[in-house]
Enzyme design. Structure first.
Site: not given
Ligand code: B1M
Length: 217
Positions: A100, A102, A153
């Site tokens: 992963d 992200h 994940s």
């Molecule tokens: Co990707 N991605 N992505 N992506 N991406 C998602 C996660 C996805 C939901 C988008 C969608 O389809 N709507 C989807 C997953 C679907 C699934 O698994 N069912 C997805 C996908 C499919 C993919 C790829 C597979 C795409 C592809 O290649 N075809 C690929 C995966 C590559 C891989 O991981 N092997 C991929 C790639 C990418 C980018 C590189 C382009 C980029 C990431 C860049 C980076 O992180 N450096 C990216 C992004 C930006 C996203 C979305 C649009 C936004 C994620 C984000 O940064 N959110 C995402 C859509 C979504 O999440 N709805 C998506 C903002 C961030 C602050 O939120 O990380 O949730 P989040 O963190 C929150 C809480 O969750 C929590 O606190 C934070 C806020 O306070 N939290 C924790 C998180 N971790 C925590 C740990 C803790 C406590 C709290 O304690 C340890």
């Protein structure tokens, strides 16, 4: 003409860094850095996720948005409040799990928790369980935190907890899990059932911080 707040959100959606820093500086006159992140920048990332999920945005543009988000958070970070007088409350080993990439959420967790008196050893993305556990040992971590956004994940996190059970170290490290694909019931019911130690779900970085306080109490 868009308001400052709509402009900030739009810059994230459009992946447009030009002018972002000026807008952020203007925003800092009215709101705290963390409010800007939580109320406006994350709203933009949510739009990006929805557009990507529905096929209306292609991956390179998601990446641009992610880069702008990271730069914006880096610009705001020096303005975030720090708890000065209670350093050394405990140490968190923090990683995004194997497979992963992200890390925006994980890095926000790092900022919030380290600004509030904890040491955070952030070892980055795509970390296999062996590295997570060995680095936790090496740095004498108190708690292990794993982040992951992909559905797969969540399976990796389960395997990692099973690995901790089989190494007999589950009771040594309370585990904090977060990321968009998890749910509270999956972590605190299903994973709790199989894990021999304590595992908790944090929906965001602030809940992560309050769980750290509970773990270390
Ligand atoms: Co990707 N991605 N992505 N992506 N991406 C998602 C996660 C996805 C939901 C988008 C969608 O389809 N709507 C989807 C997953 C679907 C699934 O698994 N069912 C997805 C996908 C499919 C993919 C790829 C597979 C795409 C592809 O290649 N075809 C690929 C995966 C590559 C891989 O991981 N092997 C991929 C790639 C990418 C980018 C590189 C382009 C980029 C990431 C860049 C980076 O992180 N450096 C990216 C992004 C930006 C996203 C979305 C649009 C936004 C994620 C984000 O940064 N959110 C995402 C859509 C979504 O999440 N709805 C998506 C903002 C961030 C602050 O939120 O990380 O949730 P989040 O963190 C929150 C809480 O969750 C929590 O606190 C934070 C806020 O306070 N939290 C924790 C998180 N971790 C925590 C740990 C803790 C406590 C709290 O304690 C340890």
């Amino acid at each position: 003409q868009l308001s400052l707040w709509d402009r900030l959100e739009k810059r994230i959606v459009d992946g447009e860094m030009n002018g972002m820093e000026d807008d952020l500086d203007e925003a800092l006159n009215e709101k705290k850095a963390l409010e800007i992140v939580n109320e406006h920048l994350l709203a933009g990332m949510k739009v990006v996720g929805d557009l990507f999920g529905s096929g209306e945005m292609q991956l390179p543009f998601v990446l641009k948005s992610a880069e702008v988000m990271k730069s914006a958070v880096a610009h705001l970070e020096p303005h975030m409040e720090k708890a000065e007088d209670d350093a050394g409350k405990g140490r968190l080993l923090l990683a995004t799990v194997k497979g992963d990439v992200h890390d925006i959420g994980k890095n926000l967790v790092d900022i919030i928790i380290s600004n509030n008196g904890y040491d955070v050893v952030n070892i980055g993305i795509k970390q296999p369980v062996s590295t997570i556990l060995e680095t936790a040992e090496e740095h004498k971590a108190d708690i292990i935190g794993m982040s992951g956004l992909l559905v797969k994940s969540t399976v990796i996190m389960k395997e990692n907890l099973e690995e901790m059970n089989s190494r007999g170290i589950s009771e040594k490290y309370p585990v904090l899990l977060g990321g968009a694909a998890l749910t509270r019931s999956f972590v605190e019911e299903d994973l709790s059932d199989i894990f021999e130690g304590e595992v908790r779900y944090a929906k965001d970085a602030f809940e992560g911080l309050s769980l750290m306080d509970q773990f270390m109490a």
